[in-house]
Motif scaffolding. Sequence first.
Motif, PDB file in Angstrom:
ATOM      1  N   GLU A  29       0.846  -1.190   0.000  1.00 59.33           N
ATOM      2  CA  GLU A  29       0.000   0.000   0.000  1.00 59.33           C
ATOM      3  C   GLU A  29       0.890   1.251   0.000  1.00 59.33           C
ATOM      4  N   GLU A 153     -11.491   7.309  -6.910  1.00 57.40           N
ATOM      5  CA  GLU A 153     -10.528   7.189  -5.808  1.00 57.40           C
ATOM      6  C   GLU A 153     -10.156   5.725  -5.547  1.00 57.40           C
ATOM      7  N   GLU A 184      -1.021  10.342  -0.993  1.00 55.12           N
ATOM      8  CA  GLU A 184      -2.338  10.078  -0.397  1.00 55.12           C
ATOM      9  C   GLU A 184      -2.451   8.635   0.098  1.00 55.12           C
ATOM     10  N   GLY A 185      -1.392   7.867  -0.078  1.00 53.32           N
ATOM     11  CA  GLY A 185      -1.410   6.479   0.389  1.00 53.32           C
ATOM     12  C   GLY A 185      -1.948   5.514  -0.644  1.00 53.32           C
ATOM     13  N   ARG A 186      -2.097   5.980  -1.869  1.00 51.02           N
ATOM     14  CA  ARG A 186      -2.577   5.066  -2.922  1.00 51.02           C
ATOM     15  C   ARG A 186      -1.400   4.314  -3.525  1.00 51.02           C
TER      16      ARG A 186
ATOM     17  N   MET B   1      -2.041   7.823   4.901  1.00 51.02           N
ATOM     18  CA  MET B   1      -3.486   7.591   5.029  1.00 51.02           C
ATOM     19  C   MET B   1      -4.087   7.314   3.642  1.00 51.02           C
ATOM     20  N   THR B   2      -4.946   6.360   3.561  1.00 52.96           N
ATOM     21  CA  THR B   2      -5.555   6.040   2.277  1.00 52.96           C
ATOM     22  C   THR B   2      -6.947   6.652   2.184  1.00 52.96           C
ATOM     23  N   ALA B   3      -7.187   7.371   1.074  1.00 55.61           N
ATOM     24  CA  ALA B   3      -8.532   7.934   0.872  1.00 55.61           C
ATOM     25  C   ALA B   3      -9.502   6.792   0.576  1.00 55.61           C
ATOM     26  N   ALA B   4     -10.776   7.034   0.907  1.00 57.81           N
ATOM     27  CA  ALA B   4     -11.775   5.972   0.746  1.00 57.81           C
ATOM     28  C   ALA B   4     -12.101   5.750  -0.724  1.00 57.81           C
TER      29      ALA B   4
END
Lengths: 309, 272
Positions: A29, A153, A184-186, B1-4
């Motif tokens: 992740e 998203e 953003e953690g993507r 932090m991962t966006a939803a």
Amino acid sequence: MRSVVRTEKLTKRFGALTAVDGIDLEVHEGEVFGFLGPNGAGKTTTLRLLCALIAPTSGTAEIAGFKLGRDDSKIRAAVGILTEQPGLYERQSAWDNLVFYATLYGLPTPVARAQAERYLRLMGLWERRTEPVVTFSRGMKQKMAIARAALHEPRVLFLDEPTTGLDPDAAKTVREFIVALRGEGRTVFLCTHNLDEADRLCDRIAFFRHRVLRIAQPDDLRAELYGRATEIRLLPKPRAEDLVRVQAVPGVREAHLENGSIVVASADPLRTNPLLVKALVDGGAEIAFVTERRAHLEDVYLKIVEPIE
Amino acid sequence: MTAAVLAVSPARPTLVRAVCVREWREALGNKLLVGMTLLPPVVILVAGIAAVAAAAVNPPSDRDVQALYAAAPAVAGLDPKEAVQGFIATYFLILFMLIPTVVPLTMAIYSVIGEKASRTLEPLLATPVGVGDLLFAKSLASTVPSVIVTWAAYGIYLATVISIGSRAAAQAVTAPRWILAIVVLVPLLTLLSVNLGILISTRVNDVRVAQQIGGLVVVPVVGLGIAQVTGRVVLDNGAFLEMTIVLIVLDLAVFWLARLAFQRENILVRWR
């Protein structure tokens, strides 16, 4: 670190051709994961497998926590894909294209509109939102396609050659977007032939030709394959005695003169470099620069991918 | 932090509406397609009205009348002028049944071959939408305009024939059997044509080739129409019911075949 893509012996055959041969992958992740390989290596097939667009012949995969073959619709909702061709509805406006896709991703109308606006602004296309896509340049279409892939998203974004054919300005926008996504953690799964881009963006890289040949961080691969080299430029130019002094420093594996510099290979440059500088200064040399010499990722690629041809 | 993640599978009505609106916008932007969609009903409508009007002012010769009585026993015994108008009015009703076989075929073919050519299918299939739902939405997007165009053309024809035609002509166009045919058989024929168009489009990449193959669907309709007008076949209520059942079965069979061909992997890997 949590995995968002995990495959085990994932295989895809088309008749006698094995396009993807038992791959084991684990993508974390929030990382940008590079997927490099020659044309026809099976990269697009792998992407299609991981996006639940085609079914594997054997093996298993879990994407964003969903099992391939069982939760395909959920996988498609949780990932976004930029295909090789932008594949936009060219007679329709940028706005209509994005709102249509947002609807297909099940976004309620107000959210669909808000997301379309957000991504059109992010890609610098907001002012041209009402114009038919057919009037857009290639770079604008590619940005539109990336916006479409990211609009809902997704947790994992699969990008197939995102900057191919783009001018430097558009390519920069795309690269900045990828970096922002990572922020953003993507997770970004990046298929590219642009090795410089992979080097700059990717946390880890997989070299692939029908099967995974190697996965590692770019710097580690360079170090492993070529060692870590230091380049020392002296004023006015290095003397033979300078080279002898350098070769005598503990930890130096090899040193030679090249284009007016001394190039030194050592196992641990962080420990060796201060000793090199001291030895040269003590010997009366005047140092202009001490820099790390990095092998190009292209050299690494050619070493790993080409030999099995 | 991962966006939803925001995405979910859309509700079927939402999907159908979105696909239909997009396809109609696309179709309206394609002048050739609009022309090919509107030309057949306009030609049939204008020709039908002109033929009924001409028959009202030009009395037929005795020879023509005798030939007509022999060919169409349904109008035998009527006043010659009435008989000719009634015959012409009925004949053009059969041509109206051709509209749902021609018009939606073009739309359906463009809907799939157009997407193949512009490479828009892969991003579409990457969404959480089910392919069956997508196929259904695409079928509906081609079916609805065609049915509306056919009904509108029939409505205009009906009103015009009643106002300018003879009593026999008016009776012919308002026969419950024909109204039922227009209301029930037109949507069924349209669906058949649409799904046949989609099925053909999965195998070929050229719109003209697909149209030529799909055009074969008009042959049985024309044959049946000619047989009915010439009295060789009597389309009574029982025959209409049988035709309706046959069309429903054919519709389901062709949709099933189209659904078999319209698989994600087939589309991405085998379609060229």
